[in-house]
Motif scaffolding. Structure first.
Motif, PDB file in Angstrom:
ATOM      1  N   PHE A  47     -11.377  -8.948 -15.677  1.00  0.00           N
ATOM      2  CA  PHE A  47     -12.219  -7.780 -15.866  1.00  0.00           C
ATOM      3  C   PHE A  47     -12.247  -7.369 -17.335  1.00  0.00           C
ATOM      4  N   VAL A  48     -13.427  -6.973 -17.800  1.00  0.00           N
ATOM      5  CA  VAL A  48     -13.568  -6.486 -19.165  1.00  0.00           C
ATOM      6  C   VAL A  48     -13.989  -5.008 -19.156  1.00  0.00           C
ATOM      7  N   ALA A  49     -15.107  -4.719 -18.496  1.00  0.00           N
ATOM      8  CA  ALA A  49     -15.623  -3.351 -18.486  1.00  0.00           C
ATOM      9  C   ALA A  49     -16.604  -3.200 -17.338  1.00  0.00           C
ATOM     10  N   ALA A  50     -16.828  -1.950 -16.933  1.00  0.00           N
ATOM     11  CA  ALA A  50     -17.785  -1.659 -15.872  1.00  0.00           C
ATOM     12  C   ALA A  50     -18.430  -0.311 -16.137  1.00  0.00           C
ATOM     13  N   ILE A  51     -19.602  -0.137 -15.535  1.00  0.00           N
ATOM     14  CA  ILE A  51     -20.356   1.099 -15.737  1.00  0.00           C
ATOM     15  C   ILE A  51     -21.043   1.497 -14.437  1.00  0.00           C
ATOM     16  N   SER A  52     -21.099   2.788 -14.195  1.00  0.00           N
ATOM     17  CA  SER A  52     -21.717   3.291 -12.979  1.00  0.00           C
ATOM     18  C   SER A  52     -23.236   3.196 -13.058  1.00  0.00           C
ATOM     19  N   GLN A  53     -23.876   3.493 -11.928  1.00  0.00           N
ATOM     20  CA  GLN A  53     -25.323   3.368 -11.851  1.00  0.00           C
ATOM     21  C   GLN A  53     -26.037   4.247 -12.881  1.00  0.00           C
ATOM     22  N   SER A  54     -25.532   5.452 -13.082  1.00  0.00           N
ATOM     23  CA  SER A  54     -26.176   6.371 -14.023  1.00  0.00           C
ATOM     24  C   SER A  54     -25.763   6.113 -15.469  1.00  0.00           C
ATOM     25  N   GLY A  55     -24.664   5.393 -15.630  1.00  0.00           N
ATOM     26  CA  GLY A  55     -24.107   5.189 -16.966  1.00  0.00           C
ATOM     27  C   GLY A  55     -23.106   6.259 -17.347  1.00  0.00           C
ATOM     28  N   GLY A  56     -22.913   7.247 -16.481  1.00  0.00           N
ATOM     29  CA  GLY A  56     -22.012   8.344 -16.798  1.00  0.00           C
ATOM     30  C   GLY A  56     -20.546   8.008 -16.622  1.00  0.00           C
ATOM     31  N   GLY A  57     -20.264   6.962 -15.889  1.00  0.00           N
ATOM     32  CA  GLY A  57     -18.882   6.555 -15.682  1.00  0.00           C
ATOM     33  C   GLY A  57     -18.635   5.158 -16.190  1.00  0.00           C
ATOM     34  N   GLY A  66     -11.413   0.758 -26.716  1.00  0.00           N
ATOM     35  CA  GLY A  66     -11.461   1.152 -28.110  1.00  0.00           C
ATOM     36  C   GLY A  66     -12.178   0.149 -29.004  1.00  0.00           C
ATOM     37  N   ARG A  67     -12.357  -1.078 -28.509  1.00  0.00           N
ATOM     38  CA  ARG A  67     -13.054  -2.099 -29.296  1.00  0.00           C
ATOM     39  C   ARG A  67     -14.378  -2.512 -28.657  1.00  0.00           C
ATOM     40  N   PHE A  68     -14.448  -2.441 -27.337  1.00  0.00           N
ATOM     41  CA  PHE A  68     -15.663  -2.826 -26.614  1.00  0.00           C
ATOM     42  C   PHE A  68     -16.296  -1.579 -26.016  1.00  0.00           C
ATOM     43  N   THR A  69     -17.613  -1.580 -25.946  1.00  0.00           N
ATOM     44  CA  THR A  69     -18.349  -0.476 -25.344  1.00  0.00           C
ATOM     45  C   THR A  69     -19.417  -1.016 -24.407  1.00  0.00           C
ATOM     46  N   ILE A  70     -19.386  -0.548 -23.166  1.00  0.00           N
ATOM     47  CA  ILE A  70     -20.406  -0.926 -22.205  1.00  0.00           C
ATOM     48  C   ILE A  70     -21.428   0.195 -22.114  1.00  0.00           C
ATOM     49  N   SER A  71     -22.685  -0.178 -21.993  1.00  0.00           N
ATOM     50  CA  SER A  71     -23.745   0.808 -21.856  1.00  0.00           C
ATOM     51  C   SER A  71     -24.881   0.179 -21.045  1.00  0.00           C
ATOM     52  N   ARG A  72     -25.811   1.007 -20.635  1.00  0.00           N
ATOM     53  CA  ARG A  72     -26.942   0.475 -19.878  1.00  0.00           C
ATOM     54  C   ARG A  72     -28.198   1.262 -20.207  1.00  0.00           C
ATOM     55  N   ASP A  73     -29.320   0.586 -20.093  1.00  0.00           N
ATOM     56  CA  ASP A  73     -30.630   1.202 -20.258  1.00  0.00           C
ATOM     57  C   ASP A  73     -31.398   0.889 -18.974  1.00  0.00           C
ATOM     58  N   ASN A  74     -31.426   1.827 -18.059  1.00  0.00           N
ATOM     59  CA  ASN A  74     -32.055   1.574 -16.764  1.00  0.00           C
ATOM     60  C   ASN A  74     -33.568   1.377 -16.899  1.00  0.00           C
ATOM     61  N   LYS A  76     -34.945  -0.364 -19.078  1.00  0.00           N
ATOM     62  CA  LYS A  76     -35.104  -1.780 -19.433  1.00  0.00           C
ATOM     63  C   LYS A  76     -34.342  -2.694 -18.479  1.00  0.00           C
ATOM     64  N   SER A  77     -33.678  -2.106 -17.489  1.00  0.00           N
ATOM     65  CA  SER A  77     -32.886  -2.889 -16.534  1.00  0.00           C
ATOM     66  C   SER A  77     -31.910  -3.813 -17.256  1.00  0.00           C
ATOM     67  N   THR A  78     -31.252  -3.278 -18.253  1.00  0.00           N
ATOM     68  CA  THR A  78     -30.361  -4.085 -19.088  1.00  0.00           C
ATOM     69  C   THR A  78     -29.038  -3.364 -19.295  1.00  0.00           C
ATOM     70  N   VAL A  79     -27.974  -4.133 -19.232  1.00  0.00           N
ATOM     71  CA  VAL A  79     -26.628  -3.645 -19.518  1.00  0.00           C
ATOM     72  C   VAL A  79     -26.133  -4.365 -20.768  1.00  0.00           C
ATOM     73  N   TYR A  80     -25.412  -3.645 -21.591  1.00  0.00           N
ATOM     74  CA  TYR A  80     -24.940  -4.196 -22.853  1.00  0.00           C
ATOM     75  C   TYR A  80     -23.414  -4.146 -22.922  1.00  0.00           C
ATOM     76  N   LEU A  81     -22.874  -5.053 -23.690  1.00  0.00           N
ATOM     77  CA  LEU A  81     -21.458  -5.011 -24.023  1.00  0.00           C
ATOM     78  C   LEU A  81     -21.357  -5.198 -25.531  1.00  0.00           C
ATOM     79  N   GLN A  82     -21.062  -4.119 -26.227  1.00  0.00           N
ATOM     80  CA  GLN A  82     -20.858  -4.171 -27.668  1.00  0.00           C
ATOM     81  C   GLN A  82     -19.397  -4.483 -27.932  1.00  0.00           C
ATOM     82  N   MET A  83     -19.163  -5.594 -28.623  1.00  0.00           N
ATOM     83  CA  MET A  83     -17.801  -6.027 -28.882  1.00  0.00           C
ATOM     84  C   MET A  83     -17.554  -6.006 -30.384  1.00  0.00           C
ATOM     85  N   SER A  84     -16.482  -5.355 -30.785  1.00  0.00           N
ATOM     86  CA  SER A  84     -16.143  -5.288 -32.199  1.00  0.00           C
ATOM     87  C   SER A  84     -14.691  -5.687 -32.398  1.00  0.00           C
TER      88      SER A  84
END
Length: 122
Positions: A47-57, A66-74, A76-84
């Motif tokens: 497991f790396v990361a997960a996000i709820s349907q709304s993106g709020g969780g 602290g290094r990776f950030t998960i986000s979604r744009d409903n 665009k039906s797209t989920v992102y994983l920003q890795m730094s």
């Protein structure tokens, strides 16, 4: 069911950044919780990361918090994983997955993408 296609993988130097994307298609893709997992050769999928349907969780593995950030744009039906601050040990095939709840276990997800390779050079 939903179809998932990952993109954005590649080769990056240690300390660098990458942004992965997971495009979802099919009915009601916005109604799924989404997760990112990774699997390195000879290792189990983790497991790396997960996000709820709304993106709020969101939920992160301790090793990436602290290094990776998960986000979604409903829209665009797209989920992102920003890795730094990437490290060589972060190299793996990264998979996105869709499920009902953003849990940190692969058993909680029903639909999977084909994966995208991330390579980190030292």
């Amino acid at each position: 069911q939903v179809q998932l296609v990952e993109s954005g993988g590649g080769l990056v130097q240690a300390g660098g950044s990458l942004r992965l994307a997971c495009a979802a298609s099919g009915r009601s893709s916005w109604s799924y919780a989404m997760g990112w997992f990774r699997q390195a050769p000879g290792k189990e999928r983790e497991f790396v990361a997960a996000i709820s349907q709304s993106g709020g969780g969101t939920n992160y593995a301790a090793l990436v918090k602290g290094r990776f950030t998960i986000s979604r744009d409903n829209a665009k039906s797209t989920v992102y994983l920003q890795m730094s601050s990437l490290k060589p040990e972060n190299a793996a095939v990264y998979y996105c997955a869709a499920g009902l709840v953003p849990v940190p276990t692969w058993k909680g997800y029903d639909c999977w993408g084909q994966g995208t390779q991330v390579t980190v050079s030292s």
